[in-house]
Design a protein around this motif. Structure first.
Motif, PDB file in Angstrom:
ATOM      1  N   VAL A  92      -7.823  -1.093  -4.980  1.00 18.12           N
ATOM      2  CA  VAL A  92      -8.617  -0.488  -3.908  1.00 18.12           C
ATOM      3  C   VAL A  92      -9.922  -1.259  -3.717  1.00 18.12           C
ATOM      4  CG1 VAL A  92      -9.763   1.610  -3.117  1.00 18.12           C
ATOM      5  CG2 VAL A  92      -7.595   1.768  -4.353  1.00 18.12           C
ATOM      6  N   ASN A  96     -11.065  -3.535  -0.284  1.00 20.56           N
ATOM      7  CA  ASN A  96     -12.317  -3.325   0.448  1.00 20.56           C
ATOM      8  C   ASN A  96     -13.175  -4.585   0.459  1.00 20.56           C
ATOM      9  OD1 ASN A  96     -11.849  -0.662   1.180  1.00 20.56           O
ATOM     10  ND2 ASN A  96     -12.707   0.149  -0.713  1.00 20.56           N
ATOM     11  N   THR A 142     -15.653   2.210  -3.386  1.00 21.82           N
ATOM     12  CA  THR A 142     -14.474   2.521  -4.187  1.00 21.82           C
ATOM     13  C   THR A 142     -14.770   3.556  -5.258  1.00 21.82           C
ATOM     14  OG1 THR A 142     -13.605   0.301  -3.838  1.00 21.82           O
ATOM     15  CG2 THR A 142     -12.664   1.556  -5.649  1.00 21.82           C
ATOM     16  N   GLY A 145     -15.917   7.088  -3.899  1.00 20.47           N
ATOM     17  CA  GLY A 145     -14.773   7.870  -3.436  1.00 20.47           C
ATOM     18  C   GLY A 145     -13.947   8.408  -4.592  1.00 20.47           C
ATOM     19  N   ARG A 146     -13.742   7.563  -5.575  1.00 19.02           N
ATOM     20  CA  ARG A 146     -12.966   7.966  -6.754  1.00 19.02           C
ATOM     21  C   ARG A 146     -13.678   9.070  -7.528  1.00 19.02           C
ATOM     22  NH1 ARG A 146     -11.286   3.639 -11.498  1.00 19.02           N
ATOM     23  NH2 ARG A 146      -9.915   5.005 -12.712  1.00 19.02           N
ATOM     24  N   LEU A 165     -11.078   7.256   0.909  1.00 15.69           N
ATOM     25  CA  LEU A 165     -12.260   6.980   0.098  1.00 15.69           C
ATOM     26  C   LEU A 165     -13.426   7.804   0.640  1.00 15.69           C
ATOM     27  CD1 LEU A 165     -12.146   3.119  -0.550  1.00 15.69           C
ATOM     28  CD2 LEU A 165     -11.812   4.964  -2.213  1.00 15.69           C
ATOM     29  N   TRP A 228      -5.673   2.119  -9.476  1.00 12.75           N
ATOM     30  CA  TRP A 228      -6.934   1.997 -10.221  1.00 12.75           C
ATOM     31  C   TRP A 228      -6.815   1.067 -11.429  1.00 12.75           C
ATOM     32  CZ3 TRP A 228      -9.876   3.581  -6.707  1.00 12.75           C
ATOM     33  CH2 TRP A 228      -9.699   4.783  -6.035  1.00 12.75           C
TER      34      TRP A 228
END
Length: 275
Positions: A92, A96, A142, A145-146, A165, A228
């Motif tokens: 991810v 980005n 990233t 958002g996680r 995200l 991830w």
């Protein structure tokens, strides 16, 4: 995992043998190959020593690591050729980063998986988190958002449906009136000390000597967790380079797997063995 407004710094270099970037030269009757990998943090230096020993013994590769203090610089260093590979980011994050940087890099092999952890000095379980508690989260797209998804899975907030995200503006429910503070990922341990609660990436928690078992909530492992997994990255022209594939193989060994299990348990898992 790109930290905003952070200062680039090289902590040091862990090396075996000669200096050079993806180069070869004759040493006696053998060709010696040197590969430098950019990493973030120092907690896994012993793991990289295992990989370096394997690379030397099996492939005659001198494997070096260059350590960075933030999530922004290793990709820049890889793109400009000052390192050969890096190994600190997930799918991810790179997707980005590539959107803003000409799709210059690609992932070439897994290293580890480290679930995010939520820490709160004033609570021993999620239900004890105080009304109005300040919680520090990483500020890059990233990891923020996680982190917000982790807080949602813990039942602390709700996020707008369908957002891959999320950011703070996507929070649609916050019954405990939590104050979510965005800071650079490498500053979350310091923010934890001052704010009392934070979502912290495992590498930074380890470097700050935070007891991983003190986390009151751990990111659940699901069928989509592979996005991830931390992986090696290379420039597009070097994706299929044999030398770099040998470096990946040098990392993905049974010896490394045993070290991870003994040292970190489920806090850091060998991603090459996972689905």
């Amino acid at each position: 995992m790109v930290s905003k407004a952070v200062t680039y710094g090289i902590i040091g270099v862990v090396a075996v043998g000669a200096i050079g970037f993806g180069v070869s030269h004759v040493a006696g009757n053998k060709t010696e190959k040197v590969v430098t990998v950019g990493i973030v943090g120092t907690a896994d230096n012993d793991l990289w020593k295992i990989a370096a020993d394997t690379a030397k013994e099996k492939y005659n590769i001198t494997l070096k690591t260059k350590q960075f203090t933030d999530y922004n610089q290793p990709n820049i260093a890889l793109k400009n050729g000052s390192i050969d590979l890096n190994a600190y980011q997930n799918q991810v994050f790179l997707t980005n980063w590539n959107k803003a940087n000409g799709h210059a890099l690609k992932l070439i092999g897994r290293t580890v998986f480290t679930p995010l952890r939520f820490y709160d000095k004033n609570a021993s379980k999620v239900s004890e988190v105080k009304d109005g508690q300040t919680i520090a989260v990483p500020n890059d797209a990233t990891n923020e958002g996680r982190a917000l998804q982790l807080l949602q899975s813990a039942g602390l907030i709700k996020i707008k449906a369908g957002v891959a995200l999320p950011t703070l503006k996507d929070i649609v429910e916050n019954k405990k009136h939590l104050v979510i503070k965005e800071v650079a990922a490498d500053q979350t341990p310091a923010a934890y000390k001052s704010a009392g609660a934070a979502v912290i990436n495992t590498n930074f928690a380890k470097d700050a000597k935070i007891d991983l078992q003190s986390a009151i909530y751990v990111e659940p492992v699901t069928s989509t967790s592979n996005k991830w997994y931390i992986q090696f990255a290379a420039t597009n022209k070097n994706v299929n380079k044999k030398l770099y594939k040998e470096v990946v193989k040098s990392f993905q060994t049974a010896k490394a797997e045993k070290w991870l299990e003994k040292t970190w348990g489920d806090a850091e898992q060998p991603a090459w063995t996972l689905k």
